[in-house]
Scaffold this motif. Sequence first.
Motif, PDB file in Angstrom:
ATOM      1  N   ILE A  47       0.853  -1.182   0.000  1.00  0.00           N
ATOM      2  CA  ILE A  47       0.000   0.000   0.000  1.00  0.00           C
ATOM      3  C   ILE A  47       0.891   1.235   0.000  1.00  0.00           C
ATOM      4  CG2 ILE A  47      -1.704   1.340   1.293  1.00  0.00           C
ATOM      5  CD1 ILE A  47      -2.682  -1.317   2.497  1.00  0.00           C
ATOM      6  N   GLN A  48       0.617   2.145  -0.921  1.00  0.00           N
ATOM      7  CA  GLN A  48       1.255   3.454  -0.915  1.00  0.00           C
ATOM      8  C   GLN A  48       0.228   4.472  -0.411  1.00  0.00           C
ATOM      9  OE1 GLN A  48       2.368   3.304  -5.221  1.00  0.00           O
ATOM     10  NE2 GLN A  48       4.413   3.858  -4.476  1.00  0.00           N
ATOM     11  N   PRO A  49       0.279   4.839   0.872  1.00  0.00           N
ATOM     12  CA  PRO A  49      -0.647   5.868   1.360  1.00  0.00           C
ATOM     13  C   PRO A  49      -0.279   7.232   0.794  1.00  0.00           C
ATOM     14  CG  PRO A  49       0.909   5.244   3.075  1.00  0.00           C
ATOM     15  CD  PRO A  49       1.158   4.322   1.922  1.00  0.00           C
ATOM     16  N   SER A  50      -1.101   8.223   1.083  1.00  0.00           N
ATOM     17  CA  SER A  50      -0.958   9.513   0.417  1.00  0.00           C
ATOM     18  C   SER A  50       0.402  10.156   0.650  1.00  0.00           C
ATOM     19  CB  SER A  50      -2.069  10.467   0.876  1.00  0.00           C
ATOM     20  OG  SER A  50      -2.144  11.589   0.031  1.00  0.00           O
ATOM     21  N   ASN A  51       0.957  10.010   1.858  1.00  0.00           N
ATOM     22  CA  ASN A  51       2.265  10.623   2.105  1.00  0.00           C
ATOM     23  C   ASN A  51       3.355   9.963   1.275  1.00  0.00           C
ATOM     24  OD1 ASN A  51       1.580   8.494   4.011  1.00  0.00           O
ATOM     25  ND2 ASN A  51       3.502   8.900   5.062  1.00  0.00           N
ATOM     26  N   ALA A  52       3.252   8.653   1.031  1.00  0.00           N
ATOM     27  CA  ALA A  52       4.208   7.983   0.147  1.00  0.00           C
ATOM     28  C   ALA A  52       4.019   8.439  -1.296  1.00  0.00           C
ATOM     29  CB  ALA A  52       4.051   6.468   0.243  1.00  0.00           C
ATOM     30  N   LEU A  53       2.770   8.600  -1.721  1.00  0.00           N
ATOM     31  CA  LEU A  53       2.503   9.057  -3.083  1.00  0.00           C
ATOM     32  C   LEU A  53       2.981  10.490  -3.285  1.00  0.00           C
ATOM     33  CD1 LEU A  53      -1.017   7.471  -3.582  1.00  0.00           C
ATOM     34  CD2 LEU A  53       1.136   6.716  -4.597  1.00  0.00           C
ATOM     35  N   HIS A  54       2.957  11.281  -2.227  1.00  0.00           N
ATOM     36  CA  HIS A  54       3.499  12.634  -2.304  1.00  0.00           C
ATOM     37  C   HIS A  54       4.993  12.589  -2.639  1.00  0.00           C
ATOM     38  CE1 HIS A  54       5.163  16.424  -0.598  1.00  0.00           C
ATOM     39  NE2 HIS A  54       4.057  16.945  -1.097  1.00  0.00           N
ATOM     40  N   VAL A  55       5.724  11.642  -2.022  1.00  0.00           N
ATOM     41  CA  VAL A  55       7.142  11.481  -2.343  1.00  0.00           C
ATOM     42  C   VAL A  55       7.309  11.031  -3.786  1.00  0.00           C
ATOM     43  CG1 VAL A  55       9.276  10.247  -1.782  1.00  0.00           C
ATOM     44  CG2 VAL A  55       7.733  10.960   0.062  1.00  0.00           C
ATOM     45  N   MET A  56       6.460  10.085  -4.228  1.00  0.00           N
ATOM     46  CA  MET A  56       6.558   9.614  -5.615  1.00  0.00           C
ATOM     47  C   MET A  56       6.352  10.776  -6.592  1.00  0.00           C
ATOM     48  SD  MET A  56       7.281   6.380  -5.310  1.00  0.00           S
ATOM     49  CE  MET A  56       8.237   6.965  -3.885  1.00  0.00           C
ATOM     50  N   ARG A  57       5.451  11.691  -6.257  1.00  0.00           N
ATOM     51  CA  ARG A  57       5.257  12.868  -7.111  1.00  0.00           C
ATOM     52  C   ARG A  57       6.515  13.729  -7.117  1.00  0.00           C
ATOM     53  NH1 ARG A  57       1.565  17.636  -5.081  1.00  0.00           N
ATOM     54  NH2 ARG A  57       3.502  17.884  -3.927  1.00  0.00           N
TER      55      ARG A  57
END
Length: 377
Positions: A47-57
């Motif tokens: 699971i990539q929660p929103s804070n992880a997806l923020h890093v991916m961005r």
Amino acid sequence: MSSPLRVLIHGGGIGGLTLATALARRGHQVDVAELRDELDALGVGIIQPSNALHVMREIGVLEECLAAGFEWEVLTICDPAGATLAKIPQPRMADAPSNNGIPRPALAKVLGRAAAEAGAKIRFGTTITELADDGEGVDVTLSDGSSGRWDLVVGFDGIGSPLRKRLYGDRFEPEYTGFANWRVTVPRDPEVRGVVMSAGNLNAKALLTPITDDTMYLGTVFAEAEDFRPDPEHAHEQLAERLASFAGPVAAALVHVTDPAAVVYSRISQVTVEDAWYVGRVVLAGDAAHASTPHLAQGAAMAVEDALVLAESLDAAADVAGALAAWEARRRPRAMWVQSLSRAILKQETGTATTPEEDELLKVGIPGAAHFLVRPY
């Protein structure tokens, strides 16, 4: 920093590759020493929660992650029979999505490609054999016979970190919690459009997590003896026995589990490096420094946050020592909060006595934690 650094990253997992990309995109010279022969990523999904997806961005791979995975926004809580008890919308960090489920091999490919395209060099089948830090740089010999000098060495080498042992000996070893994960990939039920969590009445919990349009993984947590290992020929049957009290979507998913080799088993341990996370120019990050139980689905998220914040700290500081001090001051409170709450949830779910401090943390709960963790880090 006023000039580019030479950085050696020990470990080409999620955190290591995120750091490699973030640093190489900033113009630093980055080498990754990865023990495996390829980025084949063990396990099923993540699971990539929103804070992880923020890093991916921030490192330029968000759209690739979403394309390879399954984006979702609502956590569904069910009873063991499969009846829905609650549907909880999940928060977002800035303009990042709420959550994304993704196969681990797919994420490894996305991050490996990003690191290489940014200019990082990945050395496969390689680990550190000798290391000497003279205060001005670190001389390193690698297992492929090569050697070099780097300005900074970063250990993103996991919960069993060889670099941690090199720095601290046996002082900070993984602590087994008494529980283990069973996970297996199955076809996605069209009705499963986000994580479905079912809590049993025998200290058991099962989750269904969509990771592509066609697949999801069934994950469970059970108390297991430290020396237990599933029978290679009957692991699927052992999993079915443990889930016998579940009906509804969990039971429907279990019907597809017919291959014992498809069942992935891993003990749940944690690590807390209580000393500083760096010694001179050698630093530990991610699970090497602060591995948590998976109850907030934040282990990999903490690792990628570590990576991005380290890159930002190197941007802002005048020297490596100042960057590492600023990085740890920023990261330790958040990572320790995640670790403490994750462990408290494990104890609560399994009927284990909790401390007064843990009782205070448990007032936040999983939904509250999600809202806390989309705050700036």
